[in-house]
Design a protein around this motif. Structure first.
Motif, short mmCIF file in Angstrom:
data_model
loop_
_atom_site.label_atom_id
_atom_site.label_comp_id
_atom_site.label_asym_id
_atom_site.label_seq_id
_atom_site.Cartn_x
_atom_site.Cartn_y
_atom_site.Cartn_z
N UNK A 120 0.84 -1.20 0.00
CA UNK A 120 0.00 0.00 0.00
C UNK A 120 0.87 1.25 0.00
N UNK A 121 1.96 1.24 0.78
CA UNK A 121 2.88 2.37 0.76
C UNK A 121 3.49 2.56 -0.62
N UNK A 122 3.81 1.45 -1.28
CA UNK A 122 4.34 1.51 -2.65
C UNK A 122 3.33 2.13 -3.60
N UNK A 123 2.07 1.71 -3.47
CA UNK A 123 1.01 2.24 -4.33
C UNK A 123 0.78 3.72 -4.10
N UNK A 124 0.69 4.12 -2.84
CA UNK A 124 0.26 5.48 -2.50
C UNK A 124 1.39 6.50 -2.63
N UNK A 125 2.61 6.11 -2.26
CA UNK A 125 3.71 7.08 -2.22
C UNK A 125 4.77 6.89 -3.31
N UNK A 126 4.97 5.63 -3.74
CA UNK A 126 6.11 5.35 -4.62
C UNK A 126 5.71 4.89 -6.00
N UNK A 127 4.50 5.19 -6.43
CA UNK A 127 4.11 4.96 -7.81
C UNK A 127 3.64 3.57 -8.16
N UNK A 128 3.48 2.68 -7.17
CA UNK A 128 3.04 1.33 -7.50
C UNK A 128 4.03 0.64 -8.41
N UNK A 129 3.54 0.07 -9.53
CA UNK A 129 4.43 -0.59 -10.48
C UNK A 129 5.09 0.40 -11.43
N UNK A 130 4.78 1.67 -11.32
CA UNK A 130 5.31 2.68 -12.25
C UNK A 130 6.82 2.80 -12.13
N UNK A 131 7.54 2.75 -13.26
CA UNK A 131 9.00 2.94 -13.21
C UNK A 131 9.37 4.34 -12.71
N UNK A 132 10.62 4.49 -12.33
CA UNK A 132 11.11 5.79 -11.88
C UNK A 132 11.38 6.67 -13.10
N UNK A 133 10.61 7.74 -13.25
CA UNK A 133 10.75 8.65 -14.38
C UNK A 133 11.16 10.03 -13.90
#
Length: 360
Positions: free
Chosen positions: A272-285
């Motif tokens: 959930x922290x990954x989804x809400x704060x770190x973009x979920x599965x989204x690569x680092x852009x």
């Protein structure tokens, strides 16, 4: 953009099934496959996390950790799992046998409901409600019912005290978790899980949300650690006071359910922290860095999601093996006197920043 889209594969599989059988039969088969896949991933992640924490704990304490069963101790977890499976389910006298047996299943059901809503990769998500984030908060709160039932139905004063502590702790810290997530909902403008991920294409919310996003992230990490009953907030199962807390009287696979749920809840709060704060599965852009972004897109989205979740889990495990256990009054004072007021103020601050367009 995004070299790996699992949605293409799932759509092709669905069309192939519907070409062979009626729509209702295809849907039934897909539900069965999804259920089996969820259980397999659930079990595999639990096995991984048990070894992950034991190795990290050993590293923090300058030890080797499990190193006897299998190469580098990799099979120790399987030996422990086999031992739990063959142990007898002991029936205790003067317990509420139905509620005693029901409690571990409630905890597993609660974690599975949230687990099924996580966006694992681009096009790889089981359900996607328009209020998906709200659903995850609501479903996760079911777990406290299982803990309260386990403590009360065991007819043991230690389990009852552990259950009461856990109920007070989880209900209290759910407020801070909810405030932190709502702060980011204000920034995202949606409670849809896929919408959350899509909104972070140009940058993760932790970096785009200004100071309130960082504050919400810190509050979330502290509250999530307490919500999962992990050290230094593991008062419900304080060994020196309560033997093992609310699951003292459980044995065999029923104890294994509590054990699995604890580690899966660690992954869930990290997801959930990954989804809400770190973009979920989204690569680092990075906006404007087209070459760099193209390279990042070559990394499969499921690797991005799991890597971020494992990193958040590492931080939470770091908390446990660094800080001493707090007292029950200190734990509740931290929530009601500090985290919740700061979270409420932070929510108002984020609302003002979004209203006036001051975020990045």
């Amino acid at each position: 953009m995004y070299k790996y889209n699992f949605g293409t594969l799932t759509t092709m599989f669905d069309q192939w099934l519907e070409s062979l059988m009626p729509s209702w039969a295809a849907t039934t088969i897909e539900c069965v496959i999804i259920g089996v896949a969820l259980l397999l991933v659930y079990a595999c992640l639990a096995i991984f996390y048990i070894l992950y924490e034991r190795k990290l704990c050993a590293w923090f304490q300058c030890r080797l950790g499990p190193n006897r069963v299998g190469p580098w101790g990799l099979l120790q977890v399987f030996a422990d799992m086999f031992k739990i499976l063959i142990k007898e389910l002991i029936s205790l006298k003067d317990t509420d046998k139905f509620l005693f047996a029901l409690a571990p299943y409630l905890i597993i059901i609660a974690s599975m409901l949230v687990f099924s809503n996580l966006p694992w990769a681009n096009g790889l998500q089981i359900v996607d409600f328009n209020i998906g984030v709200f659903f995850m908060i609501a479903a996760s709160s079911i777990g406290v019912l299982g803990i309260l039932l386990a403590g009360w139905s065991s007819n043991n004063k230690y389990t009852l005290i552990g259950a009461m502590r856990s109920g007070a702790q989880m209900i209290s810290y759910e407020l801070s978790i909810g405030l932190s997530i709502m702060t980011m909902v204000v920034l995202a403008g949606t409670m849809n899980v896929s919408g959350f991920v899509a909104g972070q294409e140009q940058g993760w919310f932790l970096f785009r949300g200004h100071i309130p996003a960082i504050i919400a992230f810190i509050i979330y990490l502290i509250a999530a650690t307490a919500e999962t009953n992990r050290g230094p907030f593991d008062l419900p199962e304080a060994e020196h006071e309560l033997t093992a807390g609310y699951h003292t009287e459980y044995s065999g696979i029923h104890f294994g359910f509590f054990y699995l749920a604890e580690y899966l809840n660690l992954f869930i709060v990290s997801g959930i922290a990954t989804l809400v704060f770190l973009g979920g599965w989204m690569p680092f852009h990075i906006p404007g860095w087209d070459g760099f972004n193209a390279i990042m897109d070559y990394i499969p989205s499921v690797i991005w999601f799991l890597g971020k979740a494992f990193f958040i889990s590492f931080v939470i495990i770091w908390f446990k093996w660094t800080f001493p256990r707090v007292r029950i009054d200190q734990m509740l004072a931290l929530e009601w006197k500090y985290l919740m007021p700061i979270g409420m103020f932070n929510l108002i601050l984020m609302t003002l920043i979004v209203t006036f367009g001051l975020h990045f």
